[in-house]
Each structure stands twice: as structure tokens, then as C-alpha cells.
Design a protein around this motif. Sequence first.
Motif, PDB file in Angstrom:
ATOM      1  N   ARG A 116       1.786  11.219  12.586  1.00  0.00           N
ATOM      2  CA  ARG A 116       2.544  10.490  13.615  1.00  0.00           C
ATOM      3  C   ARG A 116       1.702   9.354  14.184  1.00  0.00           C
ATOM      4  NH1 ARG A 116       7.284  13.060  15.168  1.00  0.00           N
ATOM      5  NH2 ARG A 116       7.416  11.843  17.073  1.00  0.00           N
ATOM      6  N   LEU A 117       0.414   9.639  14.368  1.00  0.00           N
ATOM      7  CA  LEU A 117      -0.461   8.599  14.921  1.00  0.00           C
ATOM      8  C   LEU A 117      -0.620   7.419  13.963  1.00  0.00           C
ATOM      9  CD1 LEU A 117      -3.257  10.849  16.457  1.00  0.00           C
ATOM     10  CD2 LEU A 117      -1.784   9.287  17.722  1.00  0.00           C
ATOM     11  N   ALA A 118      -0.348   7.665  12.664  1.00  0.00           N
ATOM     12  CA  ALA A 118      -0.542   6.602  11.674  1.00  0.00           C
ATOM     13  C   ALA A 118       0.538   5.535  11.745  1.00  0.00           C
ATOM     14  CB  ALA A 118      -0.570   7.210  10.270  1.00  0.00           C
ATOM     15  N   ARG A 119       1.652   5.848  12.436  1.00  0.00           N
ATOM     16  CA  ARG A 119       2.790   4.922  12.426  1.00  0.00           C
ATOM     17  C   ARG A 119       3.008   4.312  13.801  1.00  0.00           C
ATOM     18  NH1 ARG A 119       5.594   5.791   7.831  1.00  0.00           N
ATOM     19  NH2 ARG A 119       5.200   7.755   6.749  1.00  0.00           N
ATOM     20  N   PRO A 120       2.930   2.992  13.891  1.00  0.00           N
ATOM     21  CA  PRO A 120       3.186   2.337  15.176  1.00  0.00           C
ATOM     22  C   PRO A 120       4.595   2.653  15.668  1.00  0.00           C
ATOM     23  CG  PRO A 120       2.303   0.769  13.581  1.00  0.00           C
ATOM     24  CD  PRO A 120       2.586   2.033  12.844  1.00  0.00           C
ATOM     25  N   GLY A 121       4.727   2.836  16.975  1.00  0.00           N
ATOM     26  CA  GLY A 121       6.050   3.021  17.545  1.00  0.00           C
ATOM     27  C   GLY A 121       6.542   4.452  17.508  1.00  0.00           C
ATOM     28  N   ILE A 122       5.786   5.361  16.886  1.00  0.00           N
ATOM     29  CA  ILE A 122       6.153   6.777  16.898  1.00  0.00           C
ATOM     30  C   ILE A 122       5.344   7.442  18.000  1.00  0.00           C
ATOM     31  CG2 ILE A 122       6.163   8.931  15.585  1.00  0.00           C
ATOM     32  CD1 ILE A 122       8.012   6.965  14.342  1.00  0.00           C
ATOM     33  N   LYS A 123       6.029   8.135  18.879  1.00  0.00           N
ATOM     34  CA  LYS A 123       5.315   8.784  19.972  1.00  0.00           C
ATOM     35  C   LYS A 123       4.613  10.036  19.451  1.00  0.00           C
ATOM     36  CE  LYS A 123       7.664   7.121  24.066  1.00  0.00           C
ATOM     37  NZ  LYS A 123       8.008   5.864  23.386  1.00  0.00           N
ATOM     38  N   GLU A 143       0.847  -1.205   0.000  1.00  0.00           N
ATOM     39  CA  GLU A 143       0.000   0.000   0.000  1.00  0.00           C
ATOM     40  C   GLU A 143       0.879   1.251   0.000  1.00  0.00           C
ATOM     41  OE1 GLU A 143      -3.295  -0.405   0.165  1.00  0.00           O
ATOM     42  OE2 GLU A 143      -3.468  -2.484   0.803  1.00  0.00           O
ATOM     43  N   ALA A 144       0.254   2.391  -0.283  1.00  0.00           N
ATOM     44  CA  ALA A 144       0.951   3.668  -0.193  1.00  0.00           C
ATOM     45  C   ALA A 144       1.189   4.002   1.277  1.00  0.00           C
ATOM     46  CB  ALA A 144       0.125   4.763  -0.854  1.00  0.00           C
ATOM     47  N   SER A 145       2.291   4.674   1.571  1.00  0.00           N
ATOM     48  CA  SER A 145       2.563   5.073   2.956  1.00  0.00           C
ATOM     49  C   SER A 145       1.502   6.086   3.391  1.00  0.00           C
ATOM     50  CB  SER A 145       3.954   5.682   3.050  1.00  0.00           C
ATOM     51  OG  SER A 145       3.934   6.971   2.496  1.00  0.00           O
ATOM     52  N   PRO A 146       1.277   6.210   4.721  1.00  0.00           N
ATOM     53  CA  PRO A 146       0.257   7.148   5.195  1.00  0.00           C
ATOM     54  C   PRO A 146       0.482   8.558   4.649  1.00  0.00           C
ATOM     55  CG  PRO A 146       1.090   5.834   7.015  1.00  0.00           C
ATOM     56  CD  PRO A 146       1.928   5.483   5.819  1.00  0.00           C
ATOM     57  N   GLY A 147       1.747   8.980   4.587  1.00  0.00           N
ATOM     58  CA  GLY A 147       2.052  10.315   4.076  1.00  0.00           C
ATOM     59  C   GLY A 147       1.602  10.474   2.631  1.00  0.00           C
ATOM     60  N   ARG A 148       1.907   9.466   1.816  1.00  0.00           N
ATOM     61  CA  ARG A 148       1.510   9.539   0.407  1.00  0.00           C
ATOM     62  C   ARG A 148       0.000   9.483   0.266  1.00  0.00           C
ATOM     63  NH1 ARG A 148       3.858   6.003  -4.183  1.00  0.00           N
ATOM     64  NH2 ARG A 148       2.133   7.068  -5.202  1.00  0.00           N
ATOM     65  N   ALA A 149      -0.638   8.643   1.082  1.00  0.00           N
ATOM     66  CA  ALA A 149      -2.098   8.531   0.994  1.00  0.00           C
ATOM     67  C   ALA A 149      -2.749   9.874   1.302  1.00  0.00           C
ATOM     68  CB  ALA A 149      -2.597   7.445   1.954  1.00  0.00           C
ATOM     69  N   VAL A 150      -2.220  10.561   2.328  1.00  0.00           N
ATOM     70  CA  VAL A 150      -2.775  11.884   2.668  1.00  0.00           C
ATOM     71  C   VAL A 150      -2.522  12.864   1.526  1.00  0.00           C
ATOM     72  CG1 VAL A 150      -2.495  13.880   4.195  1.00  0.00           C
ATOM     73  CG2 VAL A 150      -2.700  11.593   5.165  1.00  0.00           C
ATOM     74  N   THR A 151      -1.298  12.834   0.955  1.00  0.00           N
ATOM     75  CA  THR A 151      -0.992  13.760  -0.138  1.00  0.00           C
ATOM     76  C   THR A 151      -1.890  13.524  -1.343  1.00  0.00           C
ATOM     77  OG1 THR A 151       1.223  12.996   0.421  1.00  0.00           O
ATOM     78  CG2 THR A 151       1.069  14.911  -0.997  1.00  0.00           C
TER      79      THR A 151
END
Lengths: 211, 182
Positions: free
Chosen positions: A78-85, A17-25
Motif C-alpha cells: 500500500r505504501l508503494a502506491r501514491p494516493g493509497i491510504k 517498469e513492473a508494478s510494485p506487486g509484481r516486483a515483490v513477487t
Amino acid sequence: MRTDDLIRGLAADTTREASPGRAVTMLLPAGFAVAGLLFVLLLRVRADFLPMLATPWLPFKFALTLSLAVVALVLLLRLARPGIKAVPAVIALLVPGGMMALGIAAVLGVTPPETWMPGLIGHNARYCMVLVPLMGAPILVALLLAMRKGAPTRPGLAGACAGLAAGGLGAALYALHCTDDSPLFVLVWYGIGIAALTLAGALIGRRVLAW
Amino acid sequence: MIDREEAWASLMRSALAGDQAAYESLLRELAPALRASVRRRLAGMGQSVDACEDIVQETLLAIHLKRHTWRTSDPFGPWLFTVARNKLIDHVRKRGRRIEIPIEDFADILPAAEERPGTDAADVERHLAELPTKQRAVLRAVAVEGASVAEAARKHGMTPGAVRVALHRGFASLASRLRAQD
């Protein structure tokens, strides 16, 4: 199925899948386009837009709503990625929060007290409460669709963040039309509209963003 | 332990760059590590360890379907432990318990990997039976029978592209069925 077999199957699945950043863009402009279409169909840019841009009050509305949207988007990614505070980044909400406080301080400091209440009540409070969420709704849909590509461990919080970002952008769009410029009006009525969208985002997010 | 996470990160980087063999060896290394940690956590919560292999499989599926949310510049450990913790919490919560597990617990126990190859799990198998025919056939051919995408395509009269799509959709719907189950 044996775990070894599952692993063999997973390794053969090369679709990604597209990364969360790309999906938002990719999806955010689409959501914004639909919101823009709604604006064109239902509203128009205020007649005194250009002269008012030279006062502090109209730029204040854009600075406030757009900075809220940017901070919420950063939080969302940030919330889209596990392990990122994500929680430390909440502090960035102090930027729009501080801006709001400055706006209130300015209105209370430089305008006469008898104008405060009329400014707060404004002319179109009811429309504002409805139109801010309406302008933001397509953007919220786009952000939620994009976030389904992510992996938010807190789906409700991620949904709320999407609602906050959509609320900020929807409010900025509505501010092109709205002639109520008192920061007191913005705090209360824009605030209610944005809060409604945030709540909607949280409730929908809990259902559709779990993975 | 940091060394091992760094090795996993490097395998995942190769995997994301298209190295299928690196990806498969990563998953094969992660499975026993996950198994050990899940069993420890279940035992620690006073839960039956019977569900262990189901949780391991669900976690592997999640790692697979969400691997694009890991950025190659980020540390791999926190990403992995968060996904694993999430899947374990989901599984236990579905059984009516509310639990909090600090992420450090995962980091601590991961070194204690123990190998139990070929352990059977029931959940994936059960949901596999309910998938659309094409997805199920492709998934079985590739995973269980070890067919390549090209072989599966010939066997089921599909194009390789359609096999790839069916395989991916099959895994995605397996994951969502596993999440929705009670």
C-alpha cells in the motif's frame, strides 16, 4: 527544454517498469532463497522439530512471525502506491500483536512462575539476536529492490515496513532451528532482532526509496 | 472536476494499454493543470513562482516514470495529487523550508488551469547536458527534434531497441539527477 518537447519525449518512451506487486513477487522468492541458503550453511532444523510441532509453542512461533510478515507485506504494497491510504491498514498489526499478547497470557496462565525467567532467558539469546536479522537481511534487500519500482511518499516508513516483513520471515526461518520456545523469549529476543531489521530498513529506505 | 479526473483516468488506462496518442494527450492536459496548481501553491507559500515550470517538468517526469504504480481500478485523482504534492514539497524543501501541504489543496485548485505554453525551464536542460552522450543525443532527437524512434535509430546508427533503452534510461537518470540536485 520546453515542456511541450519534454511531453513529446515522454510519450515516445514506451518502456514501463513492473508494478510494485509484481516486483515483490519476483524478488521476494530470490531473497528467501538466499536466506534459505544461509540457513542450510549455518544452521540446521532442530532435532525435535516434529514432536514439538504437536505442542502449542512451536506453531505459535510460526503463526506469530508469519502473520507479522504478511501484515507488513500488505502494508508495504500500500505504501508503494501514491494516493493509497496506508495508515488505516496499520490496524492489521493488531493481529500479530494480539497473538503475542495471547501467547504471553498463555505462558503466564498455564506454566508455573518459576519457569518464566528461565524461559525468558533461554539458551541461545545472543545467537537469536544476530541470526534473526541475518536470516532476514537478504529478504530486506529483495524487498528494498522491489520497492524502488514503487513510489512510496514516505520512504523511511516504507523501509521500516520492508524491515518488519523481512524480520518476520527471517524469524520464521530461524524458528526452524531455535529450541527456545517460551513466548517470553520470542517477545524479547526475536523482538530485538526484528526491531533491529526494522530500524535498518527505515534508515536505508530513507536513502534509497526516495524518488 | 470528478468528470475531468475520470477523463484523465480513462486516458491513462488507454495509455497503459499501449495507446501512445492517448498518453500524449493526457500529459498535454495535465501540464496546464499542474502549472496552475504549482503557481498557486508557490505564491501561497510566499515563494517565487520562477521555479514553477521546473516543478511542472519534474512532476511530469515523475508521473511518467511511476505510472505503473497506478492501478487502473483506483481513482486517478488521489494518485496524481499525491505525486504532484510530493514533487512540490521536494522542490521547496531542497531550498531549506519544511512545509506541509494538505492533499485537498491540490484537488481544490486543479480546475483553475491556465495555459502558458512553451514556458522555459532550466533544470531539465542543465541536467540533460550531463547525461551520457548516447542518452542525450537520443533524448534530444526524440523530444526536441520530434524524431520517431526509428528516425533517431537511423540518425545515430543504433538499433530501435537501443534507442528505446537509451530514451528510458535518459529520463530515469534525469529524474534522479533532479532529485539529487541542491
